[in-house]
Design a protein around this motif. Sequence first.
Motif, PDB file in Angstrom:
ATOM      1  N   VAL A 171     -41.739  27.920 -11.833  1.00 45.19           N
ATOM      2  CA  VAL A 171     -41.578  29.371 -11.720  1.00 45.19           C
ATOM      3  C   VAL A 171     -40.869  29.680 -10.407  1.00 45.19           C
ATOM      4  N   ALA A 172     -40.571  30.965 -10.199  1.00 43.58           N
ATOM      5  CA  ALA A 172     -39.972  31.427  -8.953  1.00 43.58           C
ATOM      6  C   ALA A 172     -40.910  32.450  -8.313  1.00 43.58           C
ATOM      7  N   MET A 173     -40.693  32.674  -7.022  1.00 39.77           N
ATOM      8  CA  MET A 173     -41.570  33.572  -6.277  1.00 39.77           C
ATOM      9  C   MET A 173     -40.845  34.854  -5.904  1.00 39.77           C
ATOM     10  N   PRO A 174     -41.478  36.006  -6.119  1.00 41.29           N
ATOM     11  CA  PRO A 174     -40.856  37.276  -5.732  1.00 41.29           C
ATOM     12  C   PRO A 174     -40.980  37.528  -4.235  1.00 41.29           C
ATOM     13  N   LEU A 175     -40.398  38.614  -3.795  1.00 37.85           N
ATOM     14  CA  LEU A 175     -40.492  39.047  -2.403  1.00 37.85           C
ATOM     15  C   LEU A 175     -41.943  39.081  -1.933  1.00 37.85           C
ATOM     16  N   ASN A 176     -42.175  38.528  -0.744  1.00 32.46           N
ATOM     17  CA  ASN A 176     -43.485  38.576  -0.099  1.00 32.46           C
ATOM     18  C   ASN A 176     -44.597  37.883  -0.883  1.00 32.46           C
ATOM     19  N   TRP A 177     -44.228  36.957  -1.775  1.00 39.00           N
ATOM     20  CA  TRP A 177     -45.241  36.257  -2.565  1.00 39.00           C
ATOM     21  C   TRP A 177     -46.272  35.598  -1.664  1.00 39.00           C
ATOM     22  N   GLN A 178     -47.536  35.715  -2.070  1.00 39.44           N
ATOM     23  CA  GLN A 178     -48.642  35.023  -1.429  1.00 39.44           C
ATOM     24  C   GLN A 178     -49.438  34.302  -2.510  1.00 39.44           C
ATOM     25  N   PRO A 179     -50.109  33.205  -2.171  1.00 43.11           N
ATOM     26  CA  PRO A 179     -50.930  32.499  -3.165  1.00 43.11           C
ATOM     27  C   PRO A 179     -51.889  33.464  -3.858  1.00 43.11           C
ATOM     28  N   GLY A 180     -51.903  33.409  -5.178  1.00 43.96           N
ATOM     29  CA  GLY A 180     -52.715  34.318  -5.980  1.00 43.96           C
ATOM     30  C   GLY A 180     -51.926  35.463  -6.578  1.00 43.96           C
ATOM     31  N   ARG A 197     -39.746  36.777 -25.685  1.00 48.50           N
ATOM     32  CA  ARG A 197     -40.110  37.413 -24.426  1.00 48.50           C
ATOM     33  C   ARG A 197     -40.663  38.819 -24.662  1.00 48.50           C
ATOM     34  N   LYS A 198     -39.990  39.600 -25.500  1.00 54.41           N
ATOM     35  CA  LYS A 198     -40.424  40.968 -25.765  1.00 54.41           C
ATOM     36  C   LYS A 198     -41.788  41.016 -26.441  1.00 54.41           C
ATOM     37  N   ALA A 199     -42.101  39.960 -27.194  1.00 61.75           N
ATOM     38  CA  ALA A 199     -43.365  39.935 -27.925  1.00 61.75           C
ATOM     39  C   ALA A 199     -44.520  39.364 -27.109  1.00 61.75           C
ATOM     40  N   ASP A 200     -44.214  38.845 -25.949  1.00 62.86           N
ATOM     41  CA  ASP A 200     -45.232  38.178 -25.124  1.00 62.86           C
ATOM     42  C   ASP A 200     -45.992  39.213 -24.300  1.00 62.86           C
ATOM     43  N   THR A 201     -47.183  39.553 -24.737  1.00 65.06           N
ATOM     44  CA  THR A 201     -47.980  40.595 -24.064  1.00 65.06           C
ATOM     45  C   THR A 201     -48.678  40.083 -22.803  1.00 65.06           C
ATOM     46  N   SER A 202     -48.599  38.785 -22.547  1.00 64.85           N
ATOM     47  CA  SER A 202     -49.253  38.239 -21.354  1.00 64.85           C
ATOM     48  C   SER A 202     -48.421  38.433 -20.098  1.00 64.85           C
ATOM     49  N   LEU A 203     -47.164  38.866 -20.288  1.00 64.61           N
ATOM     50  CA  LEU A 203     -46.263  39.024 -19.153  1.00 64.61           C
ATOM     51  C   LEU A 203     -46.204  40.463 -18.672  1.00 64.61           C
ATOM     52  N   GLU A 204     -45.989  40.632 -17.386  1.00 60.13           N
ATOM     53  CA  GLU A 204     -45.668  41.935 -16.819  1.00 60.13           C
ATOM     54  C   GLU A 204     -44.145  42.040 -16.843  1.00 60.13           C
ATOM     55  N   GLN A 205     -43.624  42.808 -17.798  1.00 61.64           N
ATOM     56  CA  GLN A 205     -42.183  42.833 -18.020  1.00 61.64           C
ATOM     57  C   GLN A 205     -41.555  44.085 -17.409  1.00 61.64           C
ATOM     58  N   VAL A 206     -40.800  43.855 -16.321  1.00 60.84           N
ATOM     59  CA  VAL A 206     -40.049  44.937 -15.695  1.00 60.84           C
ATOM     60  C   VAL A 206     -38.780  45.207 -16.496  1.00 60.84           C
ATOM     61  N   ASP A 207     -38.141  44.147 -16.923  1.00 57.40           N
ATOM     62  CA  ASP A 207     -36.972  44.201 -17.793  1.00 57.40           C
ATOM     63  C   ASP A 207     -36.876  42.846 -18.469  1.00 57.40           C
ATOM     64  N   TRP A 208     -35.941  42.669 -19.377  1.00 61.21           N
ATOM     65  CA  TRP A 208     -35.877  41.424 -20.138  1.00 61.21           C
ATOM     66  C   TRP A 208     -35.655  40.203 -19.248  1.00 61.21           C
ATOM     67  N   TYR A 209     -34.964  40.420 -18.120  1.00 60.45           N
ATOM     68  CA  TYR A 209     -34.646  39.284 -17.242  1.00 60.45           C
ATOM     69  C   TYR A 209     -35.654  39.137 -16.100  1.00 60.45           C
ATOM     70  N   LEU A 210     -36.541  40.119 -15.919  1.00 64.21           N
ATOM     71  CA  LEU A 210     -37.509  40.077 -14.828  1.00 64.21           C
ATOM     72  C   LEU A 210     -38.913  40.268 -15.375  1.00 64.21           C
ATOM     73  N   ALA A 211     -39.651  39.173 -15.426  1.00 67.70           N
ATOM     74  CA  ALA A 211     -41.016  39.221 -15.932  1.00 67.70           C
ATOM     75  C   ALA A 211     -41.902  38.363 -15.032  1.00 67.70           C
ATOM     76  N   LYS A 212     -43.129  38.825 -14.867  1.00 72.67           N
ATOM     77  CA  LYS A 212     -44.082  38.135 -13.998  1.00 72.67           C
ATOM     78  C   LYS A 212     -45.311  37.723 -14.796  1.00 72.67           C
ATOM     79  N   LYS A 213     -46.002  36.709 -14.265  1.00 74.60           N
ATOM     80  CA  LYS A 213     -47.255  36.291 -14.879  1.00 74.60           C
ATOM     81  C   LYS A 213     -48.190  35.760 -13.802  1.00 74.60           C
ATOM     82  N   SER A 214     -49.472  35.713 -14.135  1.00 74.91           N
ATOM     83  CA  SER A 214     -50.459  35.121 -13.253  1.00 74.91           C
ATOM     84  C   SER A 214     -50.584  33.641 -13.569  1.00 74.91           C
ATOM     85  N   ILE A 215     -50.901  32.864 -12.565  1.00 74.87           N
ATOM     86  CA  ILE A 215     -51.109  31.419 -12.798  1.00 74.87           C
ATOM     87  C   ILE A 215     -52.470  30.997 -12.252  1.00 74.87           C
TER      88      ILE A 215
END
Length: 215
Positions: A171-180, A197-215
Amino acid sequence: MENQVNTMPRIGDMAPDFEAVTTTGVIKFSEYNKGSWVILFSHPADFTPVCTTEMTGFANESDFFEKHNTKLMGLSIDSIHSHIAWVHAVDEKTGVLFNFPIIADLDMKVAKLYGMLQPGESETAAVRAVFIMDPAGKIRLIMYYPLNVGRNMDEIKRSLLALQTSDEYKVAMPLNWQPGDKVIVGAPKTLEGLKERKADTSLEQVDWYLAKKSI
């Protein structure tokens, strides 16, 4: 100056190998690096105030780095006797022992190999460089600070954890990423991937190319 810049190691390069005298004995870097992350950092000179605070900071975080499979290695253009005297003085006065190897680089061999000597700043003192190498010996991150500005230990630790987390989870890290914090997942590369991607409800989707998830 131009030639020196052109020969500086870059992110993605294999770390230049060397053998050097250090405060813990003669070390071949590729052997020291094998199987572990390594943070190689330079300081301008022994017995200087900013450098003492930085080296103390690294020493105080030794448990953190050991926990995260990371070895430390310092460097300055001083003699081994100067290093030993400085380590002893700081230990005696503050109780903090610099127990990681510090390279005695009087001939500037390693400093030149890693682009730590930058004439616009100084001809004889290494700038405050930080190189993070992965267990395969590849340079993954480079930071440079001038002689008069100390490093940020929290950022060094954060960067190390970001690299290790990125490697583990792809994965990649966004601005100011901290563990957690949530991480960024790669953008879809096909229309079918976009549909999934559009059907994946586990993601926080800002746009089709920018989506976040918890690990």
